[in-house]
Design a protein around this motif. Structure first.
Motif, PDB file in Angstrom:
ATOM      1  N   LYS A 252      61.538  14.068  22.255  1.00  0.00           N
ATOM      2  CA  LYS A 252      60.160  13.990  21.778  1.00  0.00           C
ATOM      3  C   LYS A 252      59.378  12.790  22.304  1.00  0.00           C
ATOM      4  O   LYS A 252      58.237  12.577  21.902  1.00  0.00           O
ATOM      5  CB  LYS A 252      60.142  14.004  20.249  1.00  0.00           C
ATOM      6  CG  LYS A 252      60.682  15.309  19.664  1.00  0.00           C
ATOM      7  CD  LYS A 252      60.617  15.338  18.146  1.00  0.00           C
ATOM      8  CE  LYS A 252      61.139  16.657  17.603  1.00  0.00           C
ATOM      9  NZ  LYS A 252      61.094  16.706  16.119  1.00  0.00           N
ATOM     10  N   TRP A 253      59.957  11.989  23.180  1.00  0.00           N
ATOM     11  CA  TRP A 253      59.177  10.964  23.850  1.00  0.00           C
ATOM     12  C   TRP A 253      58.328  11.638  24.934  1.00  0.00           C
ATOM     13  O   TRP A 253      58.640  12.749  25.374  1.00  0.00           O
ATOM     14  CB  TRP A 253      60.093   9.928  24.493  1.00  0.00           C
ATOM     15  CG  TRP A 253      60.739   8.983  23.539  1.00  0.00           C
ATOM     16  CD1 TRP A 253      62.034   9.039  23.078  1.00  0.00           C
ATOM     17  CD2 TRP A 253      60.153   7.829  22.919  1.00  0.00           C
ATOM     18  NE1 TRP A 253      62.281   8.002  22.213  1.00  0.00           N
ATOM     19  CE2 TRP A 253      61.147   7.235  22.095  1.00  0.00           C
ATOM     20  CE3 TRP A 253      58.896   7.249  22.981  1.00  0.00           C
ATOM     21  CZ2 TRP A 253      60.905   6.089  21.351  1.00  0.00           C
ATOM     22  CZ3 TRP A 253      58.652   6.105  22.239  1.00  0.00           C
ATOM     23  CH2 TRP A 253      59.649   5.532  21.432  1.00  0.00           C
ATOM     24  N   THR A 273      55.015  15.493  24.512  1.00  0.00           N
ATOM     25  CA  THR A 273      55.891  16.604  24.884  1.00  0.00           C
ATOM     26  C   THR A 273      57.050  16.773  23.927  1.00  0.00           C
ATOM     27  O   THR A 273      57.448  15.851  23.206  1.00  0.00           O
ATOM     28  CB  THR A 273      56.474  16.395  26.299  1.00  0.00           C
ATOM     29  OG1 THR A 273      57.130  15.129  26.343  1.00  0.00           O
ATOM     30  CG2 THR A 273      55.415  16.455  27.363  1.00  0.00           C
ATOM     31  N   VAL A 274      57.618  17.967  23.997  1.00  0.00           N
ATOM     32  CA  VAL A 274      58.913  18.274  23.395  1.00  0.00           C
ATOM     33  C   VAL A 274      59.699  19.031  24.453  1.00  0.00           C
ATOM     34  O   VAL A 274      59.189  19.994  25.038  1.00  0.00           O
ATOM     35  CB  VAL A 274      58.781  19.131  22.121  1.00  0.00           C
ATOM     36  CG1 VAL A 274      60.165  19.543  21.615  1.00  0.00           C
ATOM     37  CG2 VAL A 274      58.024  18.377  21.028  1.00  0.00           C
ATOM     38  N   ASP A 276      63.031  21.280  24.803  1.00  0.00           N
ATOM     39  CA  ASP A 276      64.075  21.978  24.076  1.00  0.00           C
ATOM     40  C   ASP A 276      64.680  23.035  25.002  1.00  0.00           C
ATOM     41  O   ASP A 276      64.408  23.040  26.210  1.00  0.00           O
ATOM     42  CB  ASP A 276      63.549  22.575  22.771  1.00  0.00           C
ATOM     43  CG  ASP A 276      62.407  23.565  22.983  1.00  0.00           C
ATOM     44  OD1 ASP A 276      62.294  24.140  24.099  1.00  0.00           O
ATOM     45  OD2 ASP A 276      61.624  23.782  22.039  1.00  0.00           O
TER      46      ASP A 276
END
Length: 328
Positions: A252-253, A273-274, A276
């Motif tokens: 999540k940075w 951003t994320v 995953d």
């Protein structure tokens, strides 16, 4: 030892300090046992391979090679630190031409040997344009390739934590966006220091300017202190990025991603951003007029760098990108 996945991860530039730290971090975090160490310098990558074997990680299946076909074939995840490092007195932009050519070759290897790779992280500088170059040449979808940008935000977090005498993770909502370089845009209008708004704490304009300067010069300061560029922090953050892509803890940075939205076109730049298992997702930064102006200036700087590598023939003109990558 239980691993997050058994799929193949390639560490490019594994013979260097960043690469070797990435290998160890991947195994210590239990991401995958199947790691291929790739580097053009055989003694270096051979030595890292031997050291990892001496660690005797249970279940590890480590290999090394100087052959790109052997390295990339079957890869599902890749992290590349395979560029020249920054030396004292150099900016990230000084590395532009040589490292972008390396990035172009890297992208071509992906297209040729592992077109079904799931996610790629590019961390060698100037990361915004090396990642863009790799994306164009790789044929990958934009959500499959990201670049390292988190260090600018973690350096800002460190500076604010030291300024107010709090534990570093007590500083939240303080990030940098745009370019991963001296032109980064610092967003701290929503920052909280141990739950208290930064705007309500005593901080002079002069001191805030110093904090921003120390943030933008964080990498240069490491070179002055240690005599070499950062290696532990980029290695760890890159591994955490690939962990998110593998389906582990979402990252999540801020990360550098291909942006063609919100008035920004055809660049790689750090956004909220994320990362995953479905790749990278980004949203538009929210900030003050001053912060948004800084982001616009950073974007314009990235455009100039992009246009420079176009002029060098390393990537084609924007209107021709789809000829190399149908996903753009």
């Amino acid at each position: 030892m239980a691993f997050l996945t058994n799929e193949k991860l390639v560490i490019v530039g594994a013979g260097g300090m960043i690469g070797s730290n990435m290998v160890q971090s991947v195994l210590m975090l239990g991401l995958t046992p199947n790691i291929c160490l790739y580097d053009i310098y055989e003694p270096g990558v051979h030595g890292v391979y031997d050291e990892m074997c001496h660690c005797a990680f249970p279940g590890a299946n480590i290999s090394y090679t100087v052959d790109p076909k052997e390295a990339f074939t079957g890869a599902k995840y890749i992290i590349s630190s395979g560029g020249a490092p920054r030396k004292e007195g150099m900016t990230r932009e000084d590395l532009l031409k040589g490292n972008c050519q390396i990035a172009a070759d890297f992208g071509e290897n992906i297209k040729k040997y592992c077109p079904d790779v799931k996610h790629v992280v590019v961390i060698f500088n100037p990361a915004d344009v090396t990642a863009l170059t790799a994306l164009i040449h790789s044929g990958l979808k934009p959500n499959q390739l990201t670049s390292l940008a988190a260090l600018d935000s973690t350096r800002l977090q460190q500076q604010l934590a030291q300024e107010f005498g709090v534990q570093q993770d007590k500083v939240t909502n303080a990030y940098t966006y745009g370019g991963h370089g001296e032109q980064m845009a610092v967003f701290a209008s929503k920052a909280l220091i141990d739950g208290k708004p930064l705007s309500e704490l005593p901080l002079s304009d002069e001191r805030w300017a110093e904090i921003k300067h120390m943030t933008t010069q964080g990498g240069s300061n490491i070179i002055k202190l240690r005599g070499r560029s950062s290696f532990q922090s980029p290695a760890y953050q890159a591994v955490k990025m690939i962990e998110g892509a593998m389906g582990g803890e979402p990252f999540k940075w801020p990360a550098g991603c291909y942006v063609n939205a919100f008035g920004f076109k055809n660049v790689m730049m750090a956004m909220p951003t994320v990362i995953d298992k479905d790749g990278v997702h980004f949203t538009e930064p929210e900030g003050t007029a001053e912060e948004m102006a800084a982001l616009q200036a950073s974007y314009e700087h990235l455009q100039k760098m992009r246009d420079e590598i176009i002029s060098l023939g390393i990537i084609p003109a924007v209107e021709d990108w789809a000829k190399d990558n149908a996903n753009l």
